[in-house]
Motif scaffolding. Structure first.
Motif: not given
Lengths: 437, 437
Positions: A347-355, A361-368, A373-384
């Motif tokens: 669960d990407s949202k539940a996992m955030m504090p441990r990450a 840091a990443y953005v949990p899928g629920t934000g999108f 839904t989206g707990r099974g996903n995360m967005r990763l940025n590569f530009s910065f």
């Protein structure tokens, strides 16, 4: 005493405010900006790649030599000089028939979406959007009290049959969606691109259904493998509202974006913008105009492309080498983001504090998603971040995931989400702040 | 073909758009910016009084040395550095208890008003405001589909008895206004200032009625005769939302304003702002921060005061010497505007085309009322033009008025307003563009 934390104003708020709450996720993101944290969460371009000395000289001149206009009020639509340059920029994407008269300069791409929402959306109106979609667009639609219905994507972007079904489902309720909001090219957050063939299909479907299209194209010029497919607006002139921004091709700190709109609508948008911000910053507009007139902006876009391509490759390589079995991800051919699907049970949202504790840091899928839904996903940025930092971030992230999976193997799913509740609030409550959007 | 002028989108617009139409007045204002026209219409500060070379150097450094942050995304609330400086600035006005945590940086003062409207106003809600009031606030309230009820002023500002009556009248309908919108100091457009005694009375009335106060204070530092009375927010901490801007003390072209709000409300405002513009410009914020940190900004305000005082005197002198009998006007002790009442029978809106033909521009009083009144008034600006230009403008204007009066003496009132119709549209339809607001 510098302020009361108790909200004595609750019963006075407008209806659109109800349910808007800040989430624990936002507090975590505040930590994510610390230097020891590898942030894969943001959507920030790599500004250090700009020739900052030359930009500084240009901006100094703009104030010293043209200050009487560049520091003054301007007109609501934006300067004619910038609107002409914007039309030149759009020809690079294949939009050749735009008139400066139909361009409205906005405070970044965000205000463009907000103005269109204010123009078209009454409370309860339906908007169709890709699922997942841009977190800032969800914030706009929530503020407009609209209902977002997600349309599924695959590796070729929005699925035409899913769009037809969404339109039909809305019609079965006796309703009609006000528009389709879509990011067809290098989609945020999914990193996928609507194929050539599907572009025509999607446009035909919308035309048949009388559905307007809001095309958001902040990333179209950041292609790593040849040119991106032609924007929807290059294929249809009527019924398509094209939004873009200089945030990813020049600099987000100036907040300059635009809408290319059908002529009749443009006047309304200008009045909406005047009621919102009076006029876009004359200085920021002058800065972009000067940049496009006097500096090698096409070459700078190539610089960004090269850097981001290298970083995408580094991120994809690290994901391949380090991610636990069962993790999958998209392979973007441009833009800033990779969308990751976690192994079952994570669960990407539940996992955030441990990450965050593991300094990644990443953005949990629920934000999108607007629907939780989206707990099974995360967005990763590569530009910065630089390639080695990206790899280090993935290493830390995979460590956290391995731990979660190990705990799950021992304790089952139950222990993984302490205090976890199914979210009930609107999507924006899970959204990161703007530096991460 | 670059665009269609026919509006095929009419039946798709949100309800807030209905009735929003551009007026013939706007087209006239486009002409007003020509150099041969003396414009008494704008609200523009005299930017040429800034040390533009030094400002240019400062802005060049900001990009060259701090570009990695000043050209990047920022947080929605605005930088802590600027919010701390803003609290220092407010102490000059007598607001000593503000915390940077309760300040929200906005895209000029206009976005401040818009955010408060979005926070509090549902369609049909009632807002009380001075009559006349700021044209841009009327635009905000119209976009929010609110009903504006005007409260009369005299030379000492808002009349407490009129405020009580407006509250009572609203209560008789079983309703309660959401807030009082007021510009207590050097009011735009009336040029009057709420007296010390009335400030306490107005606050007491609002407190008793449970009415929030939105205090708009863009001009408070531009006093010509000693310090302005303490702002309402310096007298009451709760229930008052204080809005201001750097547009009149530094430069409007950067679009930097702020709201000082009760703590609980501040969080909602930040989320509203993120949905609107993601974040205020980091570069513009850096520019204002540097300006307040490294440049003699208090002295610059004194420079503005001196220039505007001289220009106010020139305008008042010219009005005294040149205006037809029966014309009256306010005598502002600060700010940018004089409010003029025409001799009986003259119509400021109908007279506009002839004034433009005589190469002088003003804003007809109708722009400052939500209810179509104001034809007997016009707003004159004295901040932008030099004393001799102001006098020349008044000379041209009085010539037009004398002609109108002579025609009226010959033909009676009938011939004066060819094609004239009582206006029915909302107030914003008569509003000038932002360069004139």
């Amino acid at each position: 005493m510098t302020g009361t934390t108790q909200d004595d104003y609750t019963d006075r708020y407008a209806r659109r405010v109800r349910g808007m709450t800040t989430s624990e996720i936002r507090a975590l993101f505040a930590v994510a900006s610390r230097p020891e944290v590898v942030s894969l969460a943001g959507g920030s371009p790599y500004i250090a790649a700009l020739p900052l000395d030359a930009v500084g000289e240009m901006l100094g001149d703009l104030a010293a030599r043209q200050g009487a206009t560049s520091l003054q009020y301007g007109i609501g639509q934006g300067t004619i000089e910038l609107r002409e340059r914007i039309c030149e920029v759009m020809t690079l994407s294949g939009i050749n028939n735009a008139s400066p008269d139909d361009v409205v300069v906005t405070v970044g791409g965000q205000q463009a979406l907000d103005l269109l929402a204010r123009l078209f959306l009454d409370p309860g109106d339906v908007v169709l959007a890709e699922g997942p979609t841009y977190v800032g667009a969800l914030g706009v639609f929530q503020a407009a009290q609209a209902q977002v219905r997600h349309v599924a994507m695959d590796d070729d972007g929005l699925i035409p049959a899913a769009l037809e079904e969404a339109i039909a489902a809305t019609a079965r309720e006796g309703r009609q969606a006000k528009f389709l909001y879509t990011i067809p090219t290098f989609q945020n957050p999914a990193g996928v691109t609507l194929s050539e063939e599907r572009r025509e299909q999607v446009l035909d479907i919308c035309e048949r259904a009388g559905l307007l299209v809001v095309e958001d194209d902040p990333y179209g010029m950041l292609s790593f493998e040849g040119d991106a497919p032609l924007p929807l607006r290059a294929r249809r002139k009527e019924g398509v509202f094209y939004c873009s921004t200089f945030s990813k091709t020049f600099a987000p700190g100036l907040r300059v974006g635009w809408i290319l709109a059908p002529h009749a609508v443009r006047e309304k948008l200008v009045m909406m913008s005047e009621a919102n911000v009076l006029c876009p910053s004359a200085f920021a507009q002058g800065a972009v105009t000067q940049y496009l007139t006097t500096m090698p902006w096409r070459e700078q876009i190539k610089v960004y492309r090269e850097i981001y391509r290298e970083r995408r490759d580094a991120l994809l390589g690290a994901l391949h080498d380090l991610m636990p079995a069962g993790t999958t991800w998209t392979r973007p051919s441009g833009g800033l983001f990779v969308w990751t699907t976690l192994p079952d049970g994570l669960d990407s949202k539940a996992m955030m504090p441990r990450a965050i504790a593991a300094r990644v840091a990443y953005v949990p899928g629920t934000g999108f998603y607007a629907d939780g839904t989206g707990r099974g996903n995360m967005r990763l940025n590569f530009s910065f971040s630089a390639p080695d930092r990206l790899r280090e971030g993935v290493r830390r992230l995979s460590g956290v995931m391995e731990q979660e999976l190990a705990m799950r193997a021992v304790f089952g799913g139950a222990g993984l989400q302490p205090g976890h509740q199914r979210r009930r609030g609107p999507a924006a409550a899970d959204a990161p702040g703007p530096d991460l959007a």
